[in-house]
Design a protein around this motif. Structure first.
Motif, PDB file in Angstrom:
ATOM      1  N   PRO A 587       0.831  -1.199   0.000  1.00  9.78           N
ATOM      2  CA  PRO A 587       0.000   0.000   0.000  1.00  9.78           C
ATOM      3  C   PRO A 587       0.864   1.247   0.000  1.00  9.78           C
ATOM      4  CG  PRO A 587       0.169  -0.858   2.217  1.00  9.78           C
ATOM      5  CD  PRO A 587       0.940  -1.799   1.361  1.00  9.78           C
ATOM      6  N   GLY A 588       0.208   2.404  -0.155  1.00  8.57           N
ATOM      7  CA  GLY A 588       0.916   3.658  -0.034  1.00  8.57           C
ATOM      8  C   GLY A 588       0.935   4.443  -1.316  1.00  8.57           C
ATOM      9  N   ALA A 589       1.424   5.668  -1.186  1.00  7.64           N
ATOM     10  CA  ALA A 589       1.400   6.588  -2.309  1.00  7.64           C
ATOM     11  C   ALA A 589       2.362   6.184  -3.410  1.00  7.64           C
ATOM     12  CB  ALA A 589       1.718   7.999  -1.817  1.00  7.64           C
ATOM     13  N   GLY A 590       3.349   5.333  -3.120  1.00  8.75           N
ATOM     14  CA  GLY A 590       4.342   4.999  -4.132  1.00  8.75           C
ATOM     15  C   GLY A 590       3.958   3.853  -5.025  1.00  8.75           C
ATOM     16  N   GLU A 591       2.795   3.220  -4.796  1.00 12.23           N
ATOM     17  CA  GLU A 591       2.469   2.041  -5.595  1.00 12.23           C
ATOM     18  C   GLU A 591       2.272   2.392  -7.062  1.00 12.23           C
ATOM     19  OE1 GLU A 591      -1.067   0.395  -3.972  1.00 12.23           O
ATOM     20  OE2 GLU A 591      -2.342   2.101  -4.469  1.00 12.23           O
ATOM     21  N   GLY A 592       1.681   3.542  -7.346  1.00 11.90           N
ATOM     22  CA  GLY A 592       1.485   3.927  -8.730  1.00 11.90           C
ATOM     23  C   GLY A 592       2.799   4.167  -9.449  1.00 11.90           C
ATOM     24  N   ALA A 593       3.741   4.836  -8.782  1.00 13.70           N
ATOM     25  CA  ALA A 593       5.041   5.101  -9.397  1.00 13.70           C
ATOM     26  C   ALA A 593       5.784   3.807  -9.671  1.00 13.70           C
ATOM     27  CB  ALA A 593       5.862   6.014  -8.495  1.00 13.70           C
ATOM     28  N   ASP A 619      -4.242   7.811  -9.313  1.00 13.55           N
ATOM     29  CA  ASP A 619      -3.843   9.011 -10.041  1.00 13.55           C
ATOM     30  C   ASP A 619      -2.331   9.134 -10.151  1.00 13.55           C
ATOM     31  OD1 ASP A 619      -6.476   9.657 -10.368  1.00 13.55           O
ATOM     32  OD2 ASP A 619      -6.559  11.039  -8.655  1.00 13.55           O
ATOM     33  N   ASP A 620      -1.595   8.653  -9.117  1.00 14.19           N
ATOM     34  CA  ASP A 620      -0.135   8.756  -9.204  1.00 14.19           C
ATOM     35  C   ASP A 620       0.407   7.888 -10.329  1.00 14.19           C
ATOM     36  OD1 ASP A 620      -0.970   6.508  -7.836  1.00 14.19           O
ATOM     37  OD2 ASP A 620       0.816   6.420  -6.555  1.00 14.19           O
ATOM     38  N   LEU A 621      -0.294   6.805 -10.682  1.00 17.96           N
ATOM     39  CA  LEU A 621       0.111   5.980 -11.817  1.00 17.96           C
ATOM     40  C   LEU A 621       0.012   6.783 -13.104  1.00 17.96           C
ATOM     41  CD1 LEU A 621       0.755   3.313 -13.294  1.00 17.96           C
ATOM     42  CD2 LEU A 621      -1.699   2.766 -13.162  1.00 17.96           C
ATOM     43  N   ALA A 622      -1.121   7.458 -13.300  1.00 10.97           N
ATOM     44  CA  ALA A 622      -1.306   8.246 -14.515  1.00 10.97           C
ATOM     45  C   ALA A 622      -0.286   9.373 -14.602  1.00 10.97           C
ATOM     46  CB  ALA A 622      -2.725   8.804 -14.555  1.00 10.97           C
TER      47      ALA A 622
END
Length: 998
Positions: A587-593, A619-622
């Motif tokens: 989990p966490g904000a870095g999963e998309g990156a 959204d961080d993935l996009a």
């Protein structure tokens, strides 16, 4: 030869043209009032140029010369002048001569002697070439078929004007003089030369607007705020690399600097001691004419008018707008606006934001044109949200929002972006198309080398914005859409779809086919993508569903394996935040990156296939996928391959002769990644692929780091991918465009003579462009000249005449009414078939008149029966704006009720008509639906091609209607035909180049 009254001034010969350097000039007939202009012009010509013109020293013109050169009958003696600022810069004239070279006495003499004179200061601007195009068109209109010119051998510039024109010519040398004779009939080469010059000139005129060295903001307010001060602030904040001046007549006396911006400030443009390339005008509409005059006198190259209150305000404003345009063009300036939002150029050596957009967009490779400021704001905002910053997936190369589009339009930007190495995808939002015929030509040529995505607002008749003074287009929007598709244009409906398609095309290669692989960690999302693929006509594979706890490495491995295989042409990756247990949770904000990095790694290993991502709540993935990846370490470039070509110098624009790319050239198109499988390069323009290219082939560029488009909905991602699939298929088909067949039995010259006689008889006083129906017998004879034979129809005003007609034709026969309200209406009883004998015919005639009306009202006719088949309808029509259109459908309800009609531009090729008859929804009826016998589609295709040839060869044929055409298993029968004629307009898109005037 049609001869108007002597000295009737031909206003339709007036034209504004763009010259080689991007400036404009006005071409018009010379009149007796021009005597002082002619004398002044001649005084500014060098002695050498005068010697070349008259073969002897000729320091001044005599009164007799001035009279001769300013008095013309506009038939046998014609003079044209190119003017800038109301003064002559060049002249051309012809005099009709006979075979002995003497002044012609017989109006049938079809040769003329032509001569030019160009002011030395304007030589090299392409003025003589433009004048030659126009004087040749005038001569053809007046029945002259051949020009002769005598030139001194030392006058190499003028010899080159003639030899480079592309006409069929003969060259001789006698008594120290070069004599050139050339036919004026346009050839493929002459048309290619003219179109190439047009493209280079119009592209250069746009380049001058987008890359100025100095800008003056006229109307910059004394206090912060207001349109002018806002435009000035945006210009400075963008980091513009040129010089900036603020101009306002209300500045206090002695003002030299505007603070806090710190830019030079003057009260009048003439106080600026240096040239100004672009003037941004933000003053009230009533003050604009004075400002335009000042700009013209100062030598400003282009205008951007932000001021409103013109055509969008009503008829009075429309006239003001036309007056401003005439004024600007009289000084050789091009104009964006009025009521414009502005223009932007993100090139690092320019950094121009001459618009009301408060933020400079990121630099990239999307060219963006809009007619609406509001839509421009929406597009810029939407692109910024999808990939902010230089080098992001949504970066733009240039942006133009033209407002009322009085002058510079989407066509001009297509000319510029066609060979612009910094633009890979063109996005257009259009609310009106001033010259659809030219738009289709330019869009087709541009689409052959880079995608063109268009959203069309105001699609219904009568809904064009009031500021857009455009010709009326009679064809429905469905027809316009079909013609855009034929030209390779990607037509979408919304601003969101514009952005979605543009991002995918700007960042991904074109797919080699329609096989779509789907993989992801959500079965539900994968199924939505699967269903969307089926809806768009794609061929999706069974989704590869990963566990919901799949890590980025799992995605990377699955994507790499899918791309490596031969079973798919593109991949849709679906992703939701993954869920795991214990050490597998991420989990966490870095999963998309992390996922973005994994997907990039797999995609970069297989750059020949497009990849797109659908995500939910990531959204961080996009954002990570949209941003440029870290640039890899420099490595020696391979000699070939999808990423081998280096970017050419962006400032260099080719000026040499048009070149045809060699077959199977390694990099035939400008596009981020290659089309797979490789094949021959697409054509540059028309389906016939003329032997001489219109313009140079754009060079390929170095690729930006890989970026992958991401979408928040499966439908949006798949729709964008489907557009790319269809566009790639069009590109492959355009590589082999088909041909326009030649038929030995076509009598083109005889048909032309028939048309001329019919027009003289039917339209002695009708104005140009008004069409008239051709009497049935004459229509049948004209069609027969092109191998189109109709079944005889005999009138039957009474039963006895009907019986005699049937006896002449032979039983069985059909009895039909030709009254307009019953024509082709078998459902109303107006058509009776298979009448086997006289008694049955008399009985049927009585029933028809008893139930439907008197013979005078019904106008019955008798026609012999033909073999059973499928009833079809073929039409060809010329819209004054859209051009010539060939239409096909099944007769009756399919075409009339359901609108199931296919359209193609004329001239149509054999490949296009084959696709046309197969593209209607009812096409299975032609190919043996439910066990029925297939009909003779080869004969149907030939008939369509013959109709196309007739309309293309003779622009006076403005309408052909064949209904019904019964297509049997062997052969076909044309049972009804109508033809409409009109005198061809003097100028069309096929004529000499000219700027439109609305």
């Amino acid at each position: 030869m049609q001869k108007p009254p002597d000295h009737a001034y031909p206003t339709h010969w007036e034209a504004d043209v763009v010259l080689r350097d991007g400036g404009t000039a006005r071409i018009r007939p010379i009149t007796p009032d021009d005597a002082h202009r002619l004398v002044s012009f001649y005084e500014q010509v060098s002695d050498e140029s005068k010697y070349y013109r008259f073969f002897a020293p000729y320091p001044r013109l005599s009164d007799r010369d001035v009279h001769r050169f300013t008095h013309h009958d506009y038939v046998d003696r014609v003079g044209l002048a190119a003017t800038v600022g109301g003064e002559f810069i060049a002249t051309v004239r012809y005099d009709r001569i006979n075979d002995q070279g003497l002044p012609a006495k017989d109006p049938e003499d079809d040769q003329a002697e032509v001569a030019f004179l160009v002011q030395d200061a304007h030589q090299g601007r392409g003025v003589a070439s433009a004048l030659l195009e126009h004087i040749a068109a005038v001569a053809r209109e007046r029945g002259i078929r051949r020009f002769a010119a005598e030139v001194l051998p030392a006058n190499s510039k003028m010899i080159k004007v003639f030899t480079d024109a592309g006409y069929t010519q003969k060259r001789t040398f006698e008594d120290g003089v070069v004599r050139l004779e050339f036919d004026l009939e346009p050839t493929e080469q002459s048309m290619a030369v003219m179109r190439g010059r047009e493209q280079r000139a119009e592209a250069r005129s746009v380049q001058r607007l987008l890359a100025p060295g100095s800008v003056a903001v006229i109307g910059a307010g004394r206090a912060p705020g207001g349109v002018g001060r806002t435009a000035l602030r945006n210009l400075l904040d963008s980091g513009f690399t040129g010089r900036v001046h603020a101009v306002n007549h209300a500045f206090p006396e002695g003002t030299q600097r505007l603070d806090p911006e710190g830019v030079p400030a003057v009260r009048a443009l003439r106080e600026i001691p240096e040239p100004v390339d672009l003037a941004v005008i933000a003053v009230p509409a009533d003050s604009v004419p004075d400002v335009v005059r000042d700009c013209g006198e100062h030598g400003v190259q282009g205008l951007l008018i932000l001021s409103s209150g013109y055509a969008e305000a009503g008829p009075e404003g429309r006239e003001q707008q036309r007056a401003v345009l005439r004024q600007a063009r009289s000084y050789g300036m091009r104009l964006i606006g009025p009521n414009a939002f502005g223009l932007i150029n993100t090139a690092p050596d320019v950094r121009l934001n001459a618009s009301l957009a408060p933020q400079m967009p990121g630099a990239g490779h999307i060219g963006l044109f809009t007619q609406s400021g509001a839509i421009g704001i929406a597009l810029l905002s939407g692109l910024h949200a999808r990939g902010p910053g230089d080098g992001g997936i949504a970066g733009i190369s240039a942006f133009v929002s033209a407002g009322n589009r009085a002058d510079v339009s989407g066509n001009d930007l297509l000319q510029y972006w066609y060979d612009d190495p910094d633009t890979d995808v063109v996005i257009l939002y259009l609310e009106s198309i001033g010259n659809p015929r030219k738009f289709a030509r330019l869009a087709r040529r541009t689409a052959a080398v880079k995608p063109v995505v268009v959203a069309k607002g105001a699609r219904h008749n009568g809904t064009a914005p009031p500021g857009h003074a455009v010709p009326t287009v009679r064809v429905p929007d469905s027809t316009v859409a079909a013609l855009m598709r034929q030209a390779g244009v990607i037509r979408v409906d919304t601003v969101t779809e514009l952005i979605d398609a543009g991002l995918l095309l700007a960042s991904q290669p074109l797919p080699a086919g329609s096989r779509i692989a789907i993989l992801g960690n959500s079965e539900s999302l994968a199924l939505l993508a699967y269903d969307a693929c089926l809806t768009e006509g794609l061929r999706p594979q069974r989704p590869h569903v990963l566990p919901s706890a799949a890590a980025p490495d799992d995605f990377r491995a699955a994507l790499a394996e899918t791309l490596f295989g031969d079973g798919c042409d593109a991949v849709v990756v679906t992703a939701i935040p993954w869920v795991g247990e214990g050490d597998t949770a991420s989990p966490g904000a870095g999963e998309g990156a992390a996922l973005a990095a994994a997907l990039r790694t797999a995609a970069e290993a297989h750059p020949e296939k497009p990849v797109t991502v659908v995500h939910l709540a990531m959204d961080d993935l996009a954002e990570t996928l949209a941003a440029p990846a870290p640039a890899p370490a420099p490595a020696p470039a391979p000699s070939s391959g999808p990423r081998a070509a280096a970017r050419p110098d962006a400032s260099a624009r080719p000026e040499g002769p048009a070149q045809t790319p060699p077959p199977h050239s390694p990099n035939p198109v400008t596009h981020p990644r290659p089309v797979v499988p490789p094949g021959p390069p697409p054509p540059s323009a028309a389906a016939q692929a003329p032997p001489a290219r219109e313009v140079e082939t754009p060079a390929p560029r170095r690729l930006a780091p890989l970026r992958i488009p991401a979408y928040p909905a499966a439908e949006r991602a798949v729709r964008a991918l489907a557009e790319a699939v269809r566009y790639a298929a069009w590109r492959r088909e355009a590589a082999e465009p088909g041909r326009v067949p030649e038929y030995d039995d076509i009598q083109e010259a005889a048909a032309g003579a028939d048309i001329e006689r019919l027009l003289d008889r039917l339209t002695p006083d009708a104005p140009t462009g008004r069409s008239v129906p051709v009497p049935p017998q004459d229509a049948e004879a004209l069609l027969a000249r092109y191998g189109i034979h109709t079944r005889p129809v005999l009138p039957a005003p009474d039963p006895d005449t009907a019986v005699r007609a049937a006896a002449r034709l032979g039983y069985p026969v059909a009895l039909k009414t030709t009254a307009p309200h019953l024509r082709h209406r078998a459902d109303l009883g107006g058509v009776r078939l298979d009448i086997a004998g006289e008694a049955e015919l008399r009985r049927t005639y009585s029933e028809l008149t008893d139930f439907l009306g008197s013979p005078e009202e019904l106008r019955p006719v008798v026609q012999s029966m033909v073999p059973r088949g499928v009833d079809t309808v073929i039409r060809a029509a010329i819209d004054p704006a859209a051009g010539a259109v060939l239409s096909f459908g099944l007769a009756g309800a399919p075409s009339e009720l359901l609108g199931d009609i296919a359209h193609r531009l004329i001239p149509a090729t054999d490949r296009e008509v084959a696709e046309q008859i197969r593209s209607i929804r009812a096409a299975p009826l032609l190919f043996g639906w439910r066990g029925s016998q297939p009909v003779d589609t080869a004969a149907l295709e030939e008939l369509l091609l013959r109709v196309s040839r007739l309309v293309d060869d003779h622009p006076e044929v403005v309408g052909v209607d064949l209904e019904p055409v019964v297509v049997a298993p062997h052969g076909l029968s044309v049972l009804g035909a109508t033809v409409r004629l009109a005198r061809a307009p003097a100028t069309t898109d096929l004529g000499p180049r000219r700027l439109p005037t609305y």
